[in-house]
Design a protein around this motif. Structure first.
Motif, PDB file in Angstrom:
ATOM      1  N   SER A  63      46.493  39.644 -18.211  1.00  0.00           N
ATOM      2  CA  SER A  63      45.150  39.072 -18.200  1.00  0.00           C
ATOM      3  C   SER A  63      44.345  39.523 -19.411  1.00  0.00           C
ATOM      4  CB  SER A  63      44.404  39.496 -16.928  1.00  0.00           C
ATOM      5  OG  SER A  63      43.067  39.048 -16.960  1.00  0.00           O
ATOM      6  N   PRO A  64      43.502  38.634 -19.946  1.00  0.00           N
ATOM      7  CA  PRO A  64      42.493  39.091 -20.908  1.00  0.00           C
ATOM      8  C   PRO A  64      41.497  40.003 -20.188  1.00  0.00           C
ATOM      9  CG  PRO A  64      42.739  36.692 -20.959  1.00  0.00           C
ATOM     10  CD  PRO A  64      43.450  37.176 -19.742  1.00  0.00           C
ATOM     11  N   GLU A  65      40.871  40.906 -20.924  1.00  0.00           N
ATOM     12  CA  GLU A  65      39.824  41.735 -20.343  1.00  0.00           C
ATOM     13  C   GLU A  65      38.642  40.846 -19.923  1.00  0.00           C
ATOM     14  OE1 GLU A  65      39.325  44.539 -19.266  1.00  0.00           O
ATOM     15  OE2 GLU A  65      40.732  45.958 -20.153  1.00  0.00           O
ATOM     16  N   GLY A  66      37.965  41.244 -18.866  1.00  0.00           N
ATOM     17  CA  GLY A  66      36.807  40.487 -18.388  1.00  0.00           C
ATOM     18  C   GLY A  66      36.680  40.604 -16.890  1.00  0.00           C
ATOM     19  N   ALA A  67      35.492  40.258 -16.390  1.00  0.00           N
ATOM     20  CA  ALA A  67      35.224  40.405 -14.961  1.00  0.00           C
ATOM     21  C   ALA A  67      36.149  39.535 -14.120  1.00  0.00           C
ATOM     22  CB  ALA A  67      33.760  40.051 -14.676  1.00  0.00           C
ATOM     23  N   VAL A  76      55.316  45.511 -10.812  1.00  0.00           N
ATOM     24  CA  VAL A  76      56.001  46.474 -11.672  1.00  0.00           C
ATOM     25  C   VAL A  76      55.240  46.758 -12.963  1.00  0.00           C
ATOM     26  CG1 VAL A  76      58.259  45.885 -10.743  1.00  0.00           C
ATOM     27  CG2 VAL A  76      57.405  44.642 -12.729  1.00  0.00           C
ATOM     28  N   LYS A  77      54.426  45.812 -13.429  1.00  0.00           N
ATOM     29  CA  LYS A  77      53.687  46.014 -14.670  1.00  0.00           C
ATOM     30  C   LYS A  77      52.364  45.254 -14.623  1.00  0.00           C
ATOM     31  CE  LYS A  77      57.302  46.931 -18.101  1.00  0.00           C
ATOM     32  NZ  LYS A  77      57.665  46.698 -19.515  1.00  0.00           N
ATOM     33  N   THR A  78      51.350  45.803 -15.301  1.00  0.00           N
ATOM     34  CA  THR A  78      50.056  45.135 -15.460  1.00  0.00           C
ATOM     35  C   THR A  78      49.595  45.356 -16.892  1.00  0.00           C
ATOM     36  OG1 THR A  78      49.446  45.491 -13.140  1.00  0.00           O
ATOM     37  CG2 THR A  78      47.667  45.007 -14.679  1.00  0.00           C
ATOM     38  N   LEU A  79      49.132  44.293 -17.538  1.00  0.00           N
ATOM     39  CA  LEU A  79      48.653  44.408 -18.917  1.00  0.00           C
ATOM     40  C   LEU A  79      47.339  43.644 -19.072  1.00  0.00           C
ATOM     41  CD1 LEU A  79      48.936  45.155 -21.914  1.00  0.00           C
ATOM     42  CD2 LEU A  79      50.294  43.060 -22.225  1.00  0.00           C
ATOM     43  N   PHE A  80      46.289  44.356 -19.522  1.00  0.00           N
ATOM     44  CA  PHE A  80      45.040  43.731 -19.939  1.00  0.00           C
ATOM     45  C   PHE A  80      44.961  43.817 -21.453  1.00  0.00           C
ATOM     46  CE2 PHE A  80      44.094  45.096 -15.606  1.00  0.00           C
ATOM     47  CZ  PHE A  80      43.455  43.980 -15.086  1.00  0.00           C
ATOM     48  N   HIS A  81      44.423  42.784 -22.082  1.00  0.00           N
ATOM     49  CA  HIS A  81      44.289  42.819 -23.538  1.00  0.00           C
ATOM     50  C   HIS A  81      42.913  42.296 -23.929  1.00  0.00           C
ATOM     51  CE1 HIS A  81      44.928  38.394 -23.953  1.00  0.00           C
ATOM     52  NE2 HIS A  81      45.699  38.565 -22.900  1.00  0.00           N
ATOM     53  N   ALA A  82      42.331  42.923 -24.940  1.00  0.00           N
ATOM     54  CA  ALA A  82      40.995  42.561 -25.406  1.00  0.00           C
ATOM     55  C   ALA A  82      41.086  41.744 -26.689  1.00  0.00           C
ATOM     56  CB  ALA A  82      40.171  43.826 -25.641  1.00  0.00           C
TER      57      ALA A  82
END
Length: 477
Positions: free
Chosen positions: A229-233, A254-260
C-alpha cells in the motif's frame, strides 16, 4: 425526452411534500424481500393511573414557596428506548407523519455529490409512496460548522431522523446535538471511527471489503497473503482490515509493505518479492540444463530464457489498496519482478471496479468486491431515466436510506427510528444489496466478488442471500 421530464417534475414535487404515490405497496427490495410491512416499533407504555393526594390546607398567613419546576421526561418505548424529543405531542396529529432531514453538501466543492444523494432520496420517496413522510434537505456546505448548523435547523423543524451527513468530520460535529435530542442519524460516511450507538455509518467499510475478499481467497485454498500500500490514512485503514480478516480466517500475512512518494519503489519491491532468491534459482536451473540436447531439456531451457526469475513467490495472494495512477506505478514495478497478476493473485478494494483501470494487463485475474449487480443496475436505470446521468454506489446510499426511513414510518411513524428497529438482525435489502446496522454504529454488507478477465470483470462469488447464512460462515472478529 418527455417521459424523463415528467418524472423529474414529479420527483421535485415530492420534495418537502412527501411520497407522491397513493398505493400502499412497498418497494419489494426492502426488509430482505420477505415482507411488505416494516417491523413495528414498540408503543409507548401506557401511563399508570395515580390516585390524587389528599388536599391540605396551608396555615393562614404563612407564605408558601413556589413549587419547583418539574423537568419534562423524555418519551420512551415499552422497552425503555428514548424517542426523539422532536416527536409531535399534539394528540390530534397523524402518528405516522414524520419529518426526515437530509444533510448533504449542496454547495461548495462536493455539491455534485450532495445533489446526487438528494436526487436518489427523492426517487426513493417517490417509489416508496408514503405520503406521510416529508423529506427536507439541509446544506452542510461540506464543512463541520455547516453540518452543525444544518443539524440544529433540522431539529428546530421537527426532524425525527437525519440522513447524513457525508464527511466524517461533519458526522462528529452533529453527533452531540442529535444525541441530546435522541434523534438517530444514518450517515453516508465510510469511517467507523465516527460511528456510535444511534449514529450509524452506511458507507461500505474497509472491514467489509477486506472480509469479503479474504473469505473468497480462503475458500479457494489460499493461505499465504501479503499486503502492499502507499502511505496514507486509507491505505493504513485498509491494510489493518486485511490483516484482521486474514488472521480471523486462519490465514497468514507473511509480508506488509508501505511506500511513500519519492521512495525507491523498485528497490523495495525487489526485496518484497524475493526477486534475488528467485533469480538465483533461475540461474541454477539454466546451468543444470546447459549442454543437454534432449527435447525435454531444450524445451525447458527455452521456457527459462523468457523469464527473469523462477520459483514460488513468498505469498499466494497480494492484497493491495491503491487505485488510479499509484496502482499503475505499482503494477509496472511488480511486472519487472514477475509478480503482477499473471504470476500471483492480486486482490484490491471496490475502487478497482473501473473499466479503464481493469484494462491494465497487470490486473489479469484480479479479484475485488462489488455491490450485487442486479439490484444496483435496476436502481441505476431508474436514476438515469429521472436525471439523465449515471449514479454511483454512493448515490445509491441516498436511495436506500430514504426508502428505509419511508418503509419504517409506515406503521409506527417517528417511533420506528429507535436502535432496536434500525439494528434488526435480518437487515434490509436495497440498491446496494443486503445490509444491516450494528449496535456499535457500524454496518455489514453482502458483497459479490468480481474477477477481471480478458472480456472484463465477471462475478466470481455471489453475495449471501441472508445474514443468517453470512453469520454461519463468517469468522468472529
Amino acid at each position: 425526452m418527455p417521459g424523463r421530464a415528467a418524472l423529474a417534475a414529479a420527483l421535485s414535487a415530492c420534495l418537502l411534500v412527501g411520497g407522491c404515490q397513493t398505493t400502499t405497496s412497498l418497494p419489494s427490495w426492502m426488509n430482505g424481500g420477505k415482507s411488505e410491512s416494516a417491523p413495528p416499533a414498540q408503543p409507548a407504555p401506557a401511563k399508570t393511573a395515580t390516585l390524587p393526594a389528599p388536599a391540605t390546607t396551608p396555615p393562614q398567613g404563612v407564605p408558601q414557596p413556589a413549587p419547583a419546576p418539574v423537568a419534562p421526561q423524555p418519551a420512551m418505548t415499552a422497552t425503555g428506548e428514548l424517542l426523539p424529543t422532536t416527536l409531535s405531542t399534539d394528540p390530534a396529529a397523524d402518528p405516522t407523519a414524520v419529518r426526515i432531514a437530509l444533510l448533504a453538501p449542496l454547495s461548495g466543492p462536493s455539491a455534485a455529490t450532495g445533489q446526487s444523494l438528494l436526487n436518489a432520496a427523492q426517487l426513493a420517496l417517490f417509489d416508496a409512496g408514503n405520503s406521510a413522510v416529508t423529506l427536507k434537505p439541509y446544506d452542510t456546505k461540506g464543512t463541520p460548522d455547516g453540518a452543525a448548523t444544518a443539524a440544529t435547523a433540522a431539529l428546530n423543524d421537527g426532524a425525527v431522523l437525519v440522513l447524513g451527513p457525508l464527511f466524517a468530520s461533519s458526522v462528529t460535529a452533529v453527533t452531540p446535538t442529535l444525541k441530546a435530542a435522541h434523534v438517530r442519524a444514518l450517515a453516508f460516511s465510510t469511517d467507523p471511527q465516527v460511528a456510535s450507538p444511534g449514529v450509524y455509518v452506511s458507507g461500505i467499510l474497509a472491514s467489509e471489503q477486506a472480509r469479503r475478499v479474504v473469505a473468497h481467497a480462503r475458500a479457494q485454498g489460499i493461505t499465504r497473503f501479503a499486503a502492499l500500500s502507499p502511505e496514507g490514512a486509507f491505505g493504513r485503514s485498509m491494510v489493518a482490515a486485511y490483516e484482521q480478516a486474514v488472521i480471523a480466517s486462519g490465514g497468514t500475512l507473511v509480508k506488509t509493505l508501505f511506500h511513500a512518494p519519492g521512495e525507491d519503489l523498485q528497490t523495495k519491491l525487489r526485496a518484497f518479492t524475493d526477486f534475488d532468491t528467485r533469480a538465483a534459482t533461475l540461474a541454477a536451473q539454466k546451468k543444470a540444463l546447459e549442454g543437454k540436447t534432449d527435447p525435454a531439456s531444450l524445451e525447458a531451457m527455452a521456457r527459462l530464457q523468457t523469464q527473469d526469475a523462477t520459483g514460488p513467490l513468498p505469498f499466494e495472494a497480494l492484497l493491495m489498496t491503491a487505485s488510479g495512477t499509484p496502482l499503475k506505478e505499482e503494477l509496472a514495478v511488480l511486472s519487472v519482478f514477475n509478480a503482477d497478476g499473471r504470476s500471483v493473485r492480486l486482490m484490491g478494494p471496490m475502487l478497482w471496479n473501473d473499466p479503464a483501470l481493469l484494462r491494465d494487463p497487470g490486473l489479469s485475474r484480479a479479484w475485488f468486491p462489488a455491490v450485487p449487480q442486479a439490484s444496483f443496475k435496476a436502481f441505476s436505470q431508474r436514476y438515469q431515466q429521472a436525471f439523465n446521468e449515471q449514479p454511483s454506489v454512493l448515490s445509491a446510499l441516498g436511495y436506500d436510506l430514504t426508502a428505509l426511513a419511508a418503509v419504517l414510518a409506515r406503521q409506527s411513524g417517528g417511533r420506528a427510528y429507535v436502535d432496536s428497529v434500525l439494528t434488526q438482525s435480518g437487515g434490509f435489502a436495497g440498491a446496494n444489496g443486503l445490509f444491516r446496522f450494528r449496535p456499535d454504529g457500524g454496518n455489514e454488507r453482502a458483497l459479490v466478488m468480481m474477477e477481471n478477465t480478458a472480456n472484463g470483470p465477471v462475478v466470481a462469488g455471489e453475495a449471501v442471500s441472508s445474514f443468517t447464512a453470512a453469520d454461519a460462515a463468517k469468522p468472529a472478529f
